[in-house]
Design a protein around this motif. Structure first.
Motif, PDB file in Angstrom:
ATOM      1  N   TRP A  35     129.548  11.221 -42.853  1.00  0.00           N
ATOM      2  CA  TRP A  35     128.743  10.690 -41.746  1.00  0.00           C
ATOM      3  C   TRP A  35     127.344  11.268 -41.819  1.00  0.00           C
ATOM      4  N   PRO A  36     126.302  10.474 -41.581  1.00  0.00           N
ATOM      5  CA  PRO A  36     126.312   9.034 -41.281  1.00  0.00           C
ATOM      6  C   PRO A  36     126.188   8.196 -42.558  1.00  0.00           C
ATOM      7  N   LYS A  38     124.908   4.981 -42.213  1.00  0.00           N
ATOM      8  CA  LYS A  38     123.901   3.985 -41.872  1.00  0.00           C
ATOM      9  C   LYS A  38     122.915   4.620 -40.882  1.00  0.00           C
ATOM     10  N   PRO A  39     121.814   3.944 -40.543  1.00  0.00           N
ATOM     11  CA  PRO A  39     120.823   4.554 -39.642  1.00  0.00           C
ATOM     12  C   PRO A  39     121.406   4.981 -38.297  1.00  0.00           C
ATOM     13  N   ILE A  40     120.831   6.049 -37.767  1.00  0.00           N
ATOM     14  CA  ILE A  40     121.209   6.578 -36.453  1.00  0.00           C
ATOM     15  C   ILE A  40     120.278   5.989 -35.396  1.00  0.00           C
ATOM     16  N   ARG A  41     120.867   5.542 -34.296  1.00  0.00           N
ATOM     17  CA  ARG A  41     120.065   5.087 -33.156  1.00  0.00           C
ATOM     18  C   ARG A  41     120.030   6.216 -32.126  1.00  0.00           C
ATOM     19  N   LEU A  42     118.842   6.761 -31.886  1.00  0.00           N
ATOM     20  CA  LEU A  42     118.667   7.850 -30.916  1.00  0.00           C
ATOM     21  C   LEU A  42     118.127   7.237 -29.619  1.00  0.00           C
ATOM     22  N   VAL A  43     119.005   7.070 -28.650  1.00  0.00           N
ATOM     23  CA  VAL A  43     118.681   6.348 -27.419  1.00  0.00           C
ATOM     24  C   VAL A  43     118.071   7.302 -26.393  1.00  0.00           C
ATOM     25  N   VAL A  44     116.940   6.887 -25.808  1.00  0.00           N
ATOM     26  CA  VAL A  44     116.234   7.659 -24.785  1.00  0.00           C
ATOM     27  C   VAL A  44     116.075   6.784 -23.550  1.00  0.00           C
ATOM     28  N   GLY A  45     116.418   7.317 -22.393  1.00  0.00           N
ATOM     29  CA  GLY A  45     116.409   6.520 -21.166  1.00  0.00           C
ATOM     30  C   GLY A  45     115.089   6.468 -20.430  1.00  0.00           C
ATOM     31  N   PHE A  46     113.996   6.781 -21.130  1.00  0.00           N
ATOM     32  CA  PHE A  46     112.688   6.810 -20.494  1.00  0.00           C
ATOM     33  C   PHE A  46     111.661   6.191 -21.439  1.00  0.00           C
ATOM     34  N   PRO A  47     110.529   5.752 -20.916  1.00  0.00           N
ATOM     35  CA  PRO A  47     109.561   5.037 -21.756  1.00  0.00           C
ATOM     36  C   PRO A  47     108.850   5.932 -22.757  1.00  0.00           C
ATOM     37  N   GLY A  48     108.170   5.307 -23.700  1.00  0.00           N
ATOM     38  CA  GLY A  48     107.369   6.035 -24.664  1.00  0.00           C
ATOM     39  C   GLY A  48     106.333   6.904 -23.983  1.00  0.00           C
ATOM     40  N   GLY A  49     106.150   8.126 -24.491  1.00  0.00           N
ATOM     41  CA  GLY A  49     105.198   9.052 -23.896  1.00  0.00           C
ATOM     42  C   GLY A  49     105.789   9.945 -22.830  1.00  0.00           C
ATOM     43  N   ALA A  91     129.061   2.998 -26.665  1.00  0.00           N
ATOM     44  CA  ALA A  91     128.811   2.647 -28.066  1.00  0.00           C
ATOM     45  C   ALA A  91     130.065   2.887 -28.908  1.00  0.00           C
ATOM     46  N   THR A  92     130.326   1.969 -29.832  1.00  0.00           N
ATOM     47  CA  THR A  92     131.510   2.087 -30.703  1.00  0.00           C
ATOM     48  C   THR A  92     131.145   2.056 -32.185  1.00  0.00           C
ATOM     49  N   ASP A  93     129.859   2.075 -32.496  1.00  0.00           N
ATOM     50  CA  ASP A  93     129.445   1.958 -33.899  1.00  0.00           C
ATOM     51  C   ASP A  93     129.472   3.279 -34.652  1.00  0.00           C
ATOM     52  N   GLY A  94     129.689   4.389 -33.934  1.00  0.00           N
ATOM     53  CA  GLY A  94     129.758   5.687 -34.575  1.00  0.00           C
ATOM     54  C   GLY A  94     128.416   6.255 -35.000  1.00  0.00           C
ATOM     55  N   HIS A  95     127.327   5.568 -34.656  1.00  0.00           N
ATOM     56  CA  HIS A  95     126.002   6.006 -35.094  1.00  0.00           C
ATOM     57  C   HIS A  95     124.981   5.937 -33.957  1.00  0.00           C
ATOM     58  N   THR A  96     125.468   5.998 -32.712  1.00  0.00           N
ATOM     59  CA  THR A  96     124.596   6.012 -31.541  1.00  0.00           C
ATOM     60  C   THR A  96     124.639   7.392 -30.904  1.00  0.00           C
ATOM     61  N   ILE A 265     132.416   9.895 -26.243  1.00  0.00           N
ATOM     62  CA  ILE A 265     133.520  10.846 -26.191  1.00  0.00           C
ATOM     63  C   ILE A 265     134.460  10.706 -27.376  1.00  0.00           C
ATOM     64  N   ALA A 266     134.544   9.506 -27.976  1.00  0.00           N
ATOM     65  CA  ALA A 266     135.470   9.269 -29.082  1.00  0.00           C
ATOM     66  C   ALA A 266     134.949   9.779 -30.422  1.00  0.00           C
ATOM     67  N   THR A 267     133.739  10.313 -30.459  1.00  0.00           N
ATOM     68  CA  THR A 267     133.170  10.824 -31.707  1.00  0.00           C
ATOM     69  C   THR A 267     134.037  11.962 -32.248  1.00  0.00           C
ATOM     70  N   PRO A 268     134.403  11.931 -33.535  1.00  0.00           N
ATOM     71  CA  PRO A 268     135.227  13.010 -34.095  1.00  0.00           C
ATOM     72  C   PRO A 268     134.594  14.381 -33.894  1.00  0.00           C
ATOM     73  N   SER A 269     135.432  15.365 -33.622  1.00  0.00           N
ATOM     74  CA  SER A 269     134.948  16.709 -33.337  1.00  0.00           C
ATOM     75  C   SER A 269     134.133  17.280 -34.489  1.00  0.00           C
ATOM     76  N   ALA A 270     134.550  16.998 -35.713  1.00  0.00           N
ATOM     77  CA  ALA A 270     133.820  17.518 -36.867  1.00  0.00           C
ATOM     78  C   ALA A 270     132.408  16.959 -36.931  1.00  0.00           C
ATOM     79  N   VAL A 271     132.250  15.698 -36.566  1.00  0.00           N
ATOM     80  CA  VAL A 271     130.926  15.074 -36.537  1.00  0.00           C
ATOM     81  C   VAL A 271     130.083  15.703 -35.432  1.00  0.00           C
ATOM     82  N   VAL A 272     130.687  15.910 -34.259  1.00  0.00           N
ATOM     83  CA  VAL A 272     129.976  16.532 -33.137  1.00  0.00           C
ATOM     84  C   VAL A 272     129.445  17.907 -33.543  1.00  0.00           C
ATOM     85  N   HIS A 273     130.277  18.700 -34.179  1.00  0.00           N
ATOM     86  CA  HIS A 273     129.857  20.058 -34.533  1.00  0.00           C
ATOM     87  C   HIS A 273     128.846  20.067 -35.678  1.00  0.00           C
TER      88      HIS A 273
END
Length: 330
Positions: A35-36, A38-49, A91-96, A265-273
């Motif tokens: 892992w990974p 494919k590209p990682i999507r890093l989601v931010v809940g606020f606008p640019g800047g 998210a279920t794509d494993g890369h969010t 929450i479903a992300t494998p523990s090894a990936v999380v660490h």
């Protein structure tokens, strides 16, 4: 003999399970290494800047180099970051991956039971990236010292108003916590964001605010606002010249704003660490530490367990304020 047989039987059963456990651990480790893919999507809940956006963009490039895949910052503002947090939780794509603030990871469901995700059940903590205290700020025209504020300002504060960037924000809950601990009684006036809060204070419409140091201190140093104290447990390296509230005799108001990385929450523990180790290493790099410090952050770079502990502590602290004051954000 029977006891020995049982013991041997138990050992045999455990031994039989060992290859399966070893295989599972090996499979998990292999999955984390792969892992990974494919590209990682890093989601931010606020606008640019915004502050979370700046942190995410600072981390994206070194994280991309470490993972060998592009890391694309995806801004999804709205509902104080909860729209983005919900996207990450589902998210279920494993890369969010999500870069979130404390409210998204602690009290979102307490403030609004209709929030479509539960931060403590639907998100896996990865790393606490950085923290900052809030600065208790008053208009520049206030003529007293920090000690004067405690002696006389708290009484005058019953006729004041305070501004925040919205209902249920950490600034709002922090001021309600301060009110509960001191008897201070200013009225809450919500604004779209901290720039409007500062303008209102400089214009005389409000008399108090809790502001991040990166926003407050340039105005304080320019003589447009006055800082009283910080909300951290002790003095902050970000503003070492300011006392903390506890130094002024105001106890029980230790509070910080922070940002952190979380995944579904479903992300494998090894990936999380693995991700936690990389985020922590990047955040603690001297160059990155200085970059985030300039943005008004103290780097932490914690383990998943460290972030989980912080989530529980803050949720416990703020849930009491929410319950006592009947605060809702619906």
């Amino acid at each position: 003999m029977r006891r020995q047989f049982l013991a041997l039987g138990g050992w045999a059963a455990a031994s039989a399970a060992m290859p399966w456990r070893l295989a599972t651990a090996q499979t998990s480790a292999a999955a984390a290494t792969a892992w990974p893919n494919k590209p990682i999507r890093l989601v931010v809940g606020f606008p640019g800047g915004s502050s979370p956006d700046l942190t995410a963009r600072a981390m994206a490039e070194p994280l991309s180099k470490a993972l060998g895949q592009p890391v694309v910052v995806d801004n999804r503002p709205g509902a104080s970051g909860n729209i983005a947090a919900d996207m990450v939780a589902k998210a279920t794509d494993g890369h969010t991956v999500g870069l979130m603030i404390n409210g998204n990871l602690t009290i979102a469901k307490l403030l609004n039971p209709k929030t479509p995700y539960d931060p403590l059940k639907d998100l896996a903590p990865v790393s606490l990236v950085a923290t900052a205290p809030l600065v208790l700020t008053v208009p520049a025209s206030y003529g007293g010292t920090a000690q004067d504020f405690v002696k006389t300002g708290l009484q005058a504060g019953n006729t004041w108003s305070y501004g925040t960037p919205g209902q249920g924000t950490v600034a709002h809950l922090g001021m309600e916590l301060l009110k509960a601990q001191t008897g201070l009684g200013p009225v809450h006036v919500p604004y779209p964001g901290n720039p409007q809060v500062m303008n209102a204070m400089m214009g005389g419409q409000i008399q108090l605010a809790l502001l991040p140091p990166g926003i407050a201190m340039p105005q304080v140093r320019a003589g447009r606002l006055k800082a009283i104290a910080v909300t951290s447990a002790g003095r902050s390296t970000l503003v070492p010249e300011l006392p903390c509230l506890a130094e002024l005799g105001i106890k029980g108001c230790d509070l910080e704003v922070w940002n952190a990385v979380a995944v579904p929450i479903a992300t494998p523990s090894a990936v999380v660490h693995r991700l936690a180790a990389l985020v922590s290493e990047i955040a603690r790099n001297p160059e990155m530490r200085q970059r985030l410090f300039a943005q008004g952050w103290q780097v932490v770079g914690s383990s998943p367990e460290g972030l989980a502990n912080r989530m529980r502590q803050d949720a416990a602290l703020l849930s009491g304020v929410i319950a006592r004051q009947g605060i809702r954000n619906e």
